[in-house]
Write a protein that holds these residues in place. Structure first.
Motif, PDB file in Angstrom:
ATOM      1  N   ASP A 191       7.740   5.679  11.959  1.00 60.83           N
ATOM      2  CA  ASP A 191       7.741   7.010  12.559  1.00 60.83           C
ATOM      3  C   ASP A 191       9.100   7.367  13.157  1.00 60.83           C
ATOM      4  N   ALA A 192      10.160   6.716  12.695  1.00 63.38           N
ATOM      5  CA  ALA A 192      11.498   7.028  13.195  1.00 63.38           C
ATOM      6  C   ALA A 192      11.787   8.515  13.022  1.00 63.38           C
ATOM      7  N   ARG A 193      12.313   9.118  14.071  1.00 63.90           N
ATOM      8  CA  ARG A 193      12.598  10.552  14.029  1.00 63.90           C
ATOM      9  C   ARG A 193      13.776  10.884  13.106  1.00 63.90           C
ATOM     10  N   HIS A 194      14.707   9.929  13.008  1.00 62.22           N
ATOM     11  CA  HIS A 194      15.895  10.162  12.189  1.00 62.22           C
ATOM     12  C   HIS A 194      16.162   8.929  11.326  1.00 62.22           C
ATOM     13  N   PRO A 195      15.354   8.701  10.286  1.00 54.94           N
ATOM     14  CA  PRO A 195      15.457   7.457   9.518  1.00 54.94           C
ATOM     15  C   PRO A 195      16.792   7.276   8.802  1.00 54.94           C
ATOM     16  N   ASP A 196      17.391   8.359   8.307  1.00 59.29           N
ATOM     17  CA  ASP A 196      18.682   8.214   7.618  1.00 59.29           C
ATOM     18  C   ASP A 196      19.779   7.815   8.599  1.00 59.29           C
ATOM     19  N   ALA A 197      19.783   8.436   9.775  1.00 61.26           N
ATOM     20  CA  ALA A 197      20.759   8.057  10.794  1.00 61.26           C
ATOM     21  C   ALA A 197      20.486   6.637  11.287  1.00 61.26           C
ATOM     22  N   ALA A 198      19.215   6.276  11.358  1.00 58.24           N
ATOM     23  CA  ALA A 198      18.852   4.915  11.763  1.00 58.24           C
ATOM     24  C   ALA A 198      19.414   3.903  10.778  1.00 58.24           C
ATOM     25  N   PHE A 199      19.272   4.194   9.468  1.00 55.58           N
ATOM     26  CA  PHE A 199      19.836   3.277   8.480  1.00 55.58           C
ATOM     27  C   PHE A 199      21.353   3.202   8.607  1.00 55.58           C
ATOM     28  N   GLU A 200      22.001   4.315   8.893  1.00 47.10           N
ATOM     29  CA  GLU A 200      23.458   4.301   9.056  1.00 47.10           C
ATOM     30  C   GLU A 200      23.866   3.322  10.155  1.00 47.10           C
ATOM     31  N   PHE A 201      23.091   3.299  11.237  1.00 45.95           N
ATOM     32  CA  PHE A 201      23.383   2.382  12.340  1.00 45.95           C
ATOM     33  C   PHE A 201      23.114   0.937  11.927  1.00 45.95           C
ATOM     34  N   VAL A 202      22.018   0.696  11.200  1.00 45.15           N
ATOM     35  CA  VAL A 202      21.717  -0.650  10.724  1.00 45.15           C
ATOM     36  C   VAL A 202      22.818  -1.134   9.785  1.00 45.15           C
ATOM     37  N   ARG A 203      23.263  -0.256   8.883  1.00 46.68           N
ATOM     38  CA  ARG A 203      24.346  -0.631   7.982  1.00 46.68           C
ATOM     39  C   ARG A 203      25.584  -1.038   8.781  1.00 46.68           C
TER      40      ARG A 203
END
Length: 456
Positions: A338-350
């Protein structure tokens, strides 16, 4: 239908193919910039994501987290990261609640032993093949750490490796010199290790041979598991269907370890949790302890303490009849479903799994990076005190990533307490009786595949 292993290989093949279409991904993992491919492009609207992390240390780690969020924001001005420190003893409950309420973070740290349970209840957003390719693929991470990236029965990758908890021996060099032992021989095998403990105890050196904490049950499991593996045993079957703790090899390993505790552990250390032992060791409790790489930096920062001022060093775990093994755990990074911003979340994980961030974070916090190349050019690769950990990484083993592991670990912690409270060494038969009960309790829990110990 293809097996889960075959499906996972297909996924990795797809990831490799996707990597060939992402020429900029190699740059992204170096400097945090993304140019095409998955992630959050620079021309998208500003967002704020929430990141939950659990503390391995005090202010040093907190500042290291802040540094990474600030460096990330410089590279991605349209993404702001709000870090939230969640104590380990609260994290399971809070993440369980977040998985159903939709009020959790975008990105969260997950203990490696938690990934399977949260994956089983559908709490995590799987990483796509092109995302796995964008961080470099499976092979850039330590081999053992990748085994915790997914539920053992699924091909979906739900948590990427971030930090490694690998353990080795810490010892006082003055005590070893006093009893005339070479560390390479003293810690080489189970036989030489016990002989070393005997000599220290008989020497009248004024310090107990061991400093092992017995008051936090999960820390105890991480210390005893390598002895089970080194004897040729295991905790549960690889497919997660049955306990192996009552098998002869496992009994051998537990009996050996319990004897070391019963005969050589400092009573002051017994009253501590494993997280409190490093400080006690530095202040003069015990000649030998087991801990992770974080204590190297902590010890080096203040060598004037009683247990350190005459000299200290590290050594690999002793080898049993089945070889040398070490517990390998740590932390992975998951994106909530339920992440509100999954693409931005992946950017941070990357970014966090990239070489530059991994190097900086490890040097600043003293924790070991999951990305293999990240130790290059850092003190982890060059300083002698880290040599034992470099040697232990290939010998590291993780618990199987089964959905019921959180429950299994709780059962082991509860049932084995009787072993550590014994006033001395137990017989093999006494250990067998305790381990048989533990096996029966674990097998009962494993009969229900939906039993994760988490709120669905």
């Amino acid at each position: 239908m293809a097996s889960s292993l075959s499906r996972r290989r297909l996924l990795m093949t797809a990831a490799a193919a996707a990597a060939s279409l992402l020429p900029a991904a190699g740059c992204a993992k170096e400097d945090g910039e993304s140019a095409g491919g998955p992630g959050y492009a620079a021309d998208r609207p500003p967002v704020t994501i929430e990141f939950w992390y659990m503390p391995y240390g005090g202010p040093v780690q907190d500042q290291a987290v802040v540094t990474e969020t600030e460096e990330f924001h410089k590279a991605h001005p349209n993404i702001t990261v709000h870090p939230v420190r969640v104590p380990w003893d609260e994290a399971l409950t809070r993440l369980s609640t977040a998985s159903t309420s939709g009020e959790g973070p975008d990105v969260t740290v997950l203990g490696t032993t938690w990934v399977a349970g949260f994956s089983a209840i559908g709490a995590l957003r799987p990483y796509r093949a092109e995302e796995i390719a964008a961080v470099g693929g499976e092979d850039v991470f330590a081999k053992a750490s990748w085994s915790s990236s997914h539920l053992i029965t699924s091909e979906e990758i739900t948590a990427l490796p971030w930090l490694i908890d690998i353990r080795a021996l810490f010892y006082r060099t003055d005590v070893l010199r006093a009893v005339g032992l070479d560390p390479k021989e003293a810690f080489a095998t189970w036989d030489s290790f016990e002989s070393t403990l005997q000599k220290i105890k008989a020497s009248g050196a004024g310090v107990a041979p061991l400093a092992i904490g017995l008051q936090n049950n999960f820390g105890i499991i991480h210390n005893v598991a390598p002895f089970i593996w080194a004897s040729g045993g295991d905790l549960i079957k690889d497919d997660g269907t049955k306990s192996m703790l009552a098998e002869p090899a496992a009994i051998d390993g537990v009996t050996y370890y319990q004897r070391l505790i019963g005969l050589y552990d400092d009573p002051k250390a017994m009253a501590l949790s494993s997280s409190d032992v490093p400080r006690a060791f530095a202040e003069g409790t015990g000649a030998i302890t087991i801990d992770n790489s974080q204590s190297v930096a902590e010890f080096a920062s203040d060598t004037g303490r009683a247990g350190l001022k005459a000299g200290w060093s590290t050594a690999p775990m002793p080898a049993g009849k089945a070889g040398r093994f070490g517990f390998l755990g740590g932390s992975n990074l998951g994106i909530l479903k339920d992440a509100r911003h999954p693409d931005a979340a992946f950017e941070f994980v990357r970014y966090l799994t990239g070489k530059a961030s991994q190097q900086r974070y490890s040097v600043n916090s003293g924790l070991w990076p999951a990305r293999t190349e990240a130790i290059e050019g850092t003190k982890l690769a060059t300083e002698p005190e880290y040599a034992a950990f470099r040697e232990m990484i290939p010998h590291g083993k993780m618990y199987p990533s089964v959905s019921a592991w959180i429950i299994v670990e709780s059962i082991i912690a509860k049932d084995l307490r009787e072993l550590w409270s014994a006033p001395g060494a137990l017989t093999r038969q006494q250990v067998q009786a305790i381990m048989t009960k533990t096996t029966n309790d674990i097998d009962e829990a494993l009969r229900d595949p939906t039993n994760t110990g988490l709120t669905p």
